[in-house]
Design an enzyme around this catalytic site. Sequence first.
Site, PDB file in Angstrom:
ATOM      1  CG  HIS A  53      -2.032  -1.026   1.069  1.00 10.13           C
ATOM      2  ND1 HIS A  53      -3.055  -1.152   1.992  1.00 10.13           N
ATOM      3  CD2 HIS A  53      -2.272  -1.964   0.120  1.00 10.13           C
ATOM      4  CE1 HIS A  53      -3.876  -2.113   1.615  1.00 10.13           C
ATOM      5  NE2 HIS A  53      -3.421  -2.628   0.481  1.00 10.13           N
ATOM      6  CD  GLU A  55      -1.664   3.795   3.677  1.00  6.68           C
ATOM      7  OE1 GLU A  55      -2.757   3.740   4.266  1.00  6.68           O
ATOM      8  OE2 GLU A  55      -1.395   3.169   2.639  1.00  6.68           O
ATOM      9  N   GLY A 299     -24.605   1.165 -27.979  1.00  5.76           N
ATOM     10  CA  GLY A 299     -25.107   2.332 -28.677  1.00  5.76           C
ATOM     11  C   GLY A 299     -26.249   3.010 -27.937  1.00  5.76           C
TER      12      GLY A 299
END
Length: 365
Positions: A53, A55, A299
């Site tokens: 992570h 940190e 679409g």
Amino acid sequence: MDSRQKYNLMRYALRLARRGAGRVSPNPMVGAVVVKDGRILGRGYHREFGSPHAEVVALEEAGKAARGATLFVTLEPCCHYGKTPPCTDRIIAAGIKKVIVAMQDPNPQVNGQGLRILQEHGIEVESGILEQAARELNAAFVKYIRERLPLVTLKIAQTLDGRVADARRRSQWISSELSRKRVHRWRSEAGAVLVGIGTVLEDDPSLTVRLVRGPQPWRIVLDSDLRIPLQARLLNDAYVERTIIMTSQEADPQKAAEIEKRGARLIRLNRHPNDGLPLRPVLQHLAAMNIAHVLVEGGSRIFSAFLQEKLADKLAVFIAPKLFGTGLHTLEFPGYSAERPLRLKQVRWRRVGEDVLLTADLLWE
């Protein structure tokens, strides 16, 4: 440290976080910065799903100098074991004095507990710096965690007179080259790109990332009657194994077997009462595959269906300085009027080459 410095450092952490776009999903994009005495000692971001992570990366760069420092992080540090150990343990062990976060983690396993654990260990905590920007950055993660559904963005390219195709149903290259490049970046950041079978039959798209560098998305086709041609690009290119055909239980078993033989996936669903495929089960299947963001590229029937079922979250509309005069309208779905329109929020307009891009969130009542 004054408020201006705090905001500047959190902006930097948010820029770092964005570097993980397209590679960390369904996890959040997170950036972190370690600061002491006005100097940045470490910085990091969550690079890819399962990697350390933000940190931890920032603290490793800072090393022993992190003791007594302030940690800026765009999302509340985790406090549970997942693919990596709790970040709160690492922050406490590093001797961080203060943690400043942009937003709390909506994950029930965290959701304030990470901040509480830090406070219990004598670490000063501050939350809410650039919170709105952090929420916008991780809107897909927030929805995925709270609802177990992917965020849905309708990407539309239309002319000034509101056409997504001309009278002969041709729709390629409505928008500018710069707009198309931006869409390719969005594809690389989204978990999946979704179209209806009509788009496949008319345009034979590849739905790949080509104009920028980045990961290839899953390519989803809604095709209740399994009309996709066996010679379609989606079934014959190098990314065929990233193709998923959503079809009905009644679809031709022989053709289904041939499609799967080529490497594409087939998912069978019960038909919707209107004879199409129900969109909520489609999204539930994608969420089960850890897809947190779906970019819907067409679409018009598909766009309208997502709006009719109130399953779209965001609009991204490229308006080209062109007039077709006749052709296929962008959207048509009942239930709204001048007295009761479907409203938008967080509306932004910007120039992209010759085009104008409107981005907005849909405000469902």
